[in-house]
Design an enzyme around this catalytic site. Structure first.
Site, PDB file in Angstrom:
ATOM      1  N   HIS A 117     -11.436 -63.040 -42.888  1.00  0.00           N
ATOM      2  CA  HIS A 117     -11.050 -64.411 -43.234  1.00  0.00           C
ATOM      3  C   HIS A 117     -12.155 -65.040 -44.076  1.00  0.00           C
ATOM      4  O   HIS A 117     -13.344 -64.765 -43.876  1.00  0.00           O
ATOM      5  CB  HIS A 117     -10.837 -65.239 -41.955  1.00  0.00           C
ATOM      6  CG  HIS A 117     -10.482 -66.658 -42.215  1.00  0.00           C
ATOM      7  ND1 HIS A 117      -9.296 -67.038 -42.807  1.00  0.00           N
ATOM      8  CD2 HIS A 117     -11.171 -67.814 -41.981  1.00  0.00           C
ATOM      9  CE1 HIS A 117      -9.267 -68.366 -42.920  1.00  0.00           C
ATOM     10  NE2 HIS A 117     -10.385 -68.850 -42.439  1.00  0.00           N
ATOM     11  N   CYS A 149      -6.514 -67.559 -47.953  1.00  0.00           N
ATOM     12  CA  CYS A 149      -7.828 -68.141 -47.653  1.00  0.00           C
ATOM     13  C   CYS A 149      -8.843 -67.780 -48.730  1.00  0.00           C
ATOM     14  O   CYS A 149      -9.762 -68.560 -49.009  1.00  0.00           O
ATOM     15  CB  CYS A 149      -8.312 -67.692 -46.276  1.00  0.00           C
ATOM     16  SG  CYS A 149      -8.485 -65.903 -46.080  1.00  0.00           S
TER      17      CYS A 149
END
Length: 410
Positions: A390, A137
């Site tokens: 994230h 990510c």
């Protein structure tokens, strides 16, 4: 360290211009009809009637005089043509900015973009989502922000770097060129950036596949790798010639001035260093403006201790130090440091930032006009620890629409 990255560009309309151009407006209801007619002198006159608008015939006639555009004057107002024709009058480089002129009349920012970068191309629709290939990510978010950096995307789409590439092995510029072209042509689809993921260690030896990495660290290393790949053979990546000719530094590069001043005789010593982004401390700042103010504030060296060897006084004296931007970049990248040394928890405070930032108060160069940058990308880290979390990002296309890009979800 994990953080938030903001991308600003000067190649957009300033936020104080709410309306660009009203061409034609028709307002109708059951009792009143308004029509705008073009007078012979080019002005607009409004006439009204109580007749129903539904059954009234409206005739349009060609303009009696050719339209030559609006005068830019001395303001920073720009007209953007949504459906440009093939005429040379509409093929203006979107890099041109009236507010970026130095006092001596030379091009702005000293080392302006060369002709191969002056393209009339904008990104109006969103491209592809990116597949997460195992804790990637951080990479996906950086790639998305760079993909929608219009000066970079314009170059990568229109210039065939791969045909003249002289890099043996992995070339970051070729990889980005292939990715940008593929992603922008795959609207509504999912693209897997396998080549960039498989060559993580070519960007930095510190990276490992399938391991959570830092987005800011990856972005800086990727830009540096692209910088080296864009240079002619035999040019050192840290030479002044490299910074002048590098594609990356022409777009993202700026220069910081570090000025040390003797508190006794006021003699100044200046040092200039190139930068690709500004890393700002937010521990004592609740807004981007305050963080920039603190970054450029005058401070005493070593809390006022006599440690500075003054060239004029020839002795150790007290001195002050000040950082300012001496050369503003075309595209400004700001990194908010949400982690501190010896502290694993994230600085989770709210930091306000506007859709535009004026860098004029923080620049020491002799610039005329304004240095207003318009926000087009934000990279965000979700999570409370330096060890996990994230990454996702938000980007704005030329249509003014903001998109949330979270791996393959957008």
């Amino acid at each position: 360290v994990k953080a938030i990255i903001f991308l600003y560009t000067v190649f957009s309309l300033p936020t104080n211009h709410k309306t660009v151009c009203l061409v034609l407006t028709l307002i109708a209801d059951s009792s009143r009809f308004c029509r705008m007619e073009a007078a012979s002198n080019g002005s607009c006159a409004v006439s009204s009637s109580s007749a129903s608008a539904v059954f009234r015939k409206i005739e349009f006639h060609p303009a009696r005089k050719p339209f030559n555009g609006f005068s830019n004057g001395k303001s920073d107002f720009k007209i953007e043509t949504l459906n440009p024709s093939s005429s040379s009058a509409n093929k203006q480089a979107f890099f041109s900015s009236p507010s970026f002129k130095k006092r001596d009349g030379s091009d702005s920012l000293e080392n302006g973009l060369d002709r191969e970068l002056t393209f009339n191309r904008t990104i109006r629709k969103i491209g592809a989502g990116l597949e997460n290939l195992g804790n990637t990510c951080f990479l996906n978010s950086v790639l998305q922000c760079l993909t929608y950096t219009e000066p970079l995307a314009a170059y990568l789409q229109d210039v065939g770097h791969e045909r003249r590439c002289n890099v043996a092995g992995f070339c970051a510029l070729c990889a980005m060129q292939k990715h940008v072209r593929t992603a922008l042509q795959a609207t509504g689809k999912i693209v897997a950036p396998k080549y960039l993921v498989s060559n993580l260690r070519c960007v930095s030896r510190n990276f490992r596949n399938c391991r959570q990495e830092d987005a800011h660290e990856y972005m800086i290393n990727l830009l540096e790798c692209m910088h080296k790949c864009s240079l002619p053979s035999g040019v050192s990546s840290e030479s002044s010639d490299a910074y002048r000719s590098s594609l990356v530094h022409k777009i993202f590069g700026g220069s910081l001035r570090s000025q040390v001043k003797c508190a006794q005789c006021s003699h100044s010593s200046d040092k200039f260093d190139p930068f690709l982004d500004l890393s700002l401390d937010i521990s004592k700042a609740d807004s981007l403006q305050r963080a920039l103010t603190r970054f450029t504030a005058v401070e005493l060296l070593d809390d006022g201790a006599k440690v500075y060897q003054c060239e004029r006084c020839k002795q150790k004296v007290k001195a002050t130090k000040e950082l300012t931007v001496s050369k503003a970049p075309y595209v400004l990248t700001v990194h908010l440091k949400r982690f501190e040394a010896h502290r694993s928890e994230k600085i989770d405070k709210k930091v306000e930032f506007a859709s535009a930032v004026d860098m004029k108060p923080f620049v020491s160069g002799p610039y005329e006009g304004n240095l207003k940058y318009t926000l087009y990308g934000v990279l965000v880290h979700y999570g409370r620890s330096i060890h996990s979390g994230h990454y996702a990002c938000f980007v704005r296309t030329s249509s003014g629409m903001w998109y949330s890009l979270d791996d393959n979800r957008y």
